[in-house]
Scaffold this active site. Structure first.
Site, short mmCIF file in Angstrom:
data_model
loop_
_atom_site.label_atom_id
_atom_site.label_comp_id
_atom_site.label_asym_id
_atom_site.label_seq_id
_atom_site.Cartn_x
_atom_site.Cartn_y
_atom_site.Cartn_z
CB THR A 64 -0.90 0.01 1.26
OG1 THR A 64 -1.65 -1.20 1.26
CG2 THR A 64 -1.83 1.19 1.30
CG HIS A 107 -0.18 0.32 -4.51
ND1 HIS A 107 0.07 -0.07 -5.81
CD2 HIS A 107 -0.46 -0.82 -3.84
CE1 HIS A 107 -0.05 -1.39 -5.90
NE2 HIS A 107 -0.38 -1.87 -4.71
P1 NAD Z 1 3.87 -8.60 -3.22
O1 NAD Z 1 3.46 -7.81 -4.41
O2 NAD Z 1 5.17 -8.29 -2.57
O3 NAD Z 1 3.84 -10.16 -3.57
C1 NAD Z 1 3.20 -10.70 -4.66
C2 NAD Z 1 4.12 -11.79 -5.21
O4 NAD Z 1 3.43 -12.49 -6.23
C3 NAD Z 1 5.41 -11.23 -5.85
O5 NAD Z 1 6.54 -11.81 -5.23
C4 NAD Z 1 5.28 -11.63 -7.31
O6 NAD Z 1 6.54 -11.95 -7.90
C5 NAD Z 1 4.36 -12.86 -7.21
N1 NAD Z 1 3.71 -13.22 -8.47
C6 NAD Z 1 3.47 -12.46 -9.57
N2 NAD Z 1 2.89 -13.18 -10.54
C7 NAD Z 1 2.74 -14.44 -10.06
C8 NAD Z 1 2.21 -15.64 -10.62
N3 NAD Z 1 1.69 -15.69 -11.84
N4 NAD Z 1 2.20 -16.76 -9.82
C9 NAD Z 1 2.71 -16.71 -8.58
N5 NAD Z 1 3.24 -15.60 -8.03
C10 NAD Z 1 3.25 -14.47 -8.75
O7 NAD Z 1 2.67 -8.43 -2.22
P2 NAD Z 1 2.38 -8.73 -0.66
O8 NAD Z 1 2.67 -7.52 0.12
O9 NAD Z 1 2.96 -10.03 -0.19
O10 NAD Z 1 0.81 -8.86 -0.82
C11 NAD Z 1 0.25 -9.93 -1.56
C12 NAD Z 1 -1.02 -9.52 -2.25
O11 NAD Z 1 -2.04 -9.25 -1.27
C13 NAD Z 1 -0.95 -8.25 -3.10
O12 NAD Z 1 -1.76 -8.44 -4.25
C14 NAD Z 1 -1.54 -7.18 -2.21
O13 NAD Z 1 -2.12 -6.13 -2.95
C15 NAD Z 1 -2.60 -7.96 -1.48
N6 NAD Z 1 -2.96 -7.48 -0.14
C16 NAD Z 1 -4.24 -7.70 0.24
C17 NAD Z 1 -4.63 -7.37 1.52
C18 NAD Z 1 -6.01 -7.66 1.95
O14 NAD Z 1 -6.40 -7.27 3.07
N7 NAD Z 1 -6.80 -8.35 1.12
C19 NAD Z 1 -3.72 -6.80 2.43
C20 NAD Z 1 -2.40 -6.61 2.02
C21 NAD Z 1 -2.03 -6.96 0.72
#
Ligand code: NAD
Ligand code: ZN
Length: 343
Positions: free
Chosen positions: A40, A43
């Protein structure tokens, strides 16, 4: 006080001298020790379409923190100066149907710390007492600083029973990495992690994954035989926000499986609903953490052997915030911590 501020609509953040936060009668003022950088924050720094919709500058950003209480409002009786605490970053309305029923994580009027109100990338942060969580004395403060994303990981990992099950985790960002250790701690048989970045696959193995694969090189069903799996995954956690990752997971599920979806795609995603129906799958969206059941579970799991420290890979002083953000952006990192104490 010093704080990291989105000063104007546009990319970038500035370290500024800002007035200390005012506290109301129900609030707690915390001297911040350490903070975690979340996607976040990246972003908001980059000022992408979501940030433009969600943030009104000027704003102190950040929501993952640990610190000590310096002052409490007149109504606050459960917290005292000097106590080590973190805070739930979702400030809920307290009055809607769900809040009144004790399901505060379902509140539709949530305001995000460091998104809709002044955040924690500062020497001091103020939150309502209902958002404060006590830590046990002696907790590793790097771990305490990331209770918020650990809560995402725990809430997702426990969305479906994993004891004895074969689990897929798509995406080994900080949350996927922590979820790997949680699924293992909760008794999963196999935890398979799918992640394109090699650095993060290595970290996933250190977090307890049975196997970490590059989805560009290896298809999910290719690992079934090696792991003595018959039909597919019983539980999947979508933690990448990537459309292909969700579609591949659907194709690799066993009948009756559950997919907990935490990753936030930037565009609508098309899925094969026929597959959901014929495999009798359950898809569940996960946002935030349960208040405060998840916080309780994090605490007791950490105290009974859950170790997430390998997921914390970088530490910087807040005056080095540009280097800290660059590390978090690089993908060659797990969780990145900023230290807000004076050097
Ligand atoms: P991050 O962006 O660091 O991790 C995402 C990972 O997914 C990266 O390492 C990336 O290389 C990998 N990835 C990309 N394409 C892929 C594929 N095809 N297959 C497998 N892996 C792939 O994010 P984070 O901080 O660990 O957060 C994870 C996700 O959760 C993000 O999308 C974020 O926006 C979301 N999020 C949601 C909440 C919620 O409350 N729902 C809270 C925090 C973060
Ligand atoms: Zn509410």
């Amino acid at each position: 006080m010093q704080a990291l501020v989105k000063t104007a609509a546009g990319p970038g953040l500035e370290l500024c001298d800002v007035p200390r936060p005012q506290i109301g009668i129900n609030d707690v003022l915390v001297r911040v020790h350490r903070t975690g950088i979340c996607g976040t924050d990246l972003h908001i720094d980059a000022w992408d379409a979501w940030a433009q919709r969600s943030v009104a500058p000027p704003l102190v950003i950040g929501h993952e923190f640990v610190g000590t209480i310096v002052e409490v409002g007149a109504n606050v009786t459960d917290f005292r100066a000097g106590e080590l605490v973190s805070g739930e970053g979702h400030v809920v309305c307290g009055r809607c149907r769900h809040c009144l029923a004790g399901r505060r994580e379902l509140c539709a009027h949530t305001i995000g710390l460091g998104v809709g109100r002044a955040g924690a990338f500062a020497e001091l942060v103020s939150l309502p007492m209902t958002n404060i969580w006590h830590h046990w004395p002696g907790i590793d403060e790097d771990v305490a600083a990331v209770f918020d994303p650990l809560g995402n990981a725990v809430h997702t990992a426990l969305a479906f029973p994993v004891l004895g099950e074969d689990v897929l985790i798509s995406g080994a960002g900080p949350i996927g990495l922590m979820a790997t250790a949680v699924a293992r701690h909760a008794g999963a048989r196999h935890v398979v992690v799918s992640e394109p970045i090699a650095y993060r696959r290595d970290l996933a193995m250190r977090m307890g994954a049975s196997l970490a694969l590059d989805p560009r090189v290896r298809k999910l069903p290719d690992v079934f035989e090696e792991l003595d799996m018959v039909e597919g995954f019983d539980v999947a956690m979508e933690m990448s926000g990537n459309a292909t990752a969700l579609q591949s997971a659907l194709g690799a599920m066993a009948h009756g499986g559950g997919i907990a979806i935490l990753g936030l795609p930037t565009e609508p995603v098309g899925i094969d609903v026929g597959e959901v129906v014929l495999k009798m799958l359950t898809l569940r969206g996960i946002y935030g953490r349960e208040m405060y059941e998840t916080w309780y579970k994090m605490t007791v799991m950490l105290r009974s052997g859950l170790d997430i420290t390998p997921a914390i890979t970088h530490r910087f002083h807040f005056t080095d915030h540009e280097a800290a953000f660059a590390a978090a952006r690089s993908g060659e990192s797990g969780k990145v911590i900023m230290d807000w104490t004076a050097h």
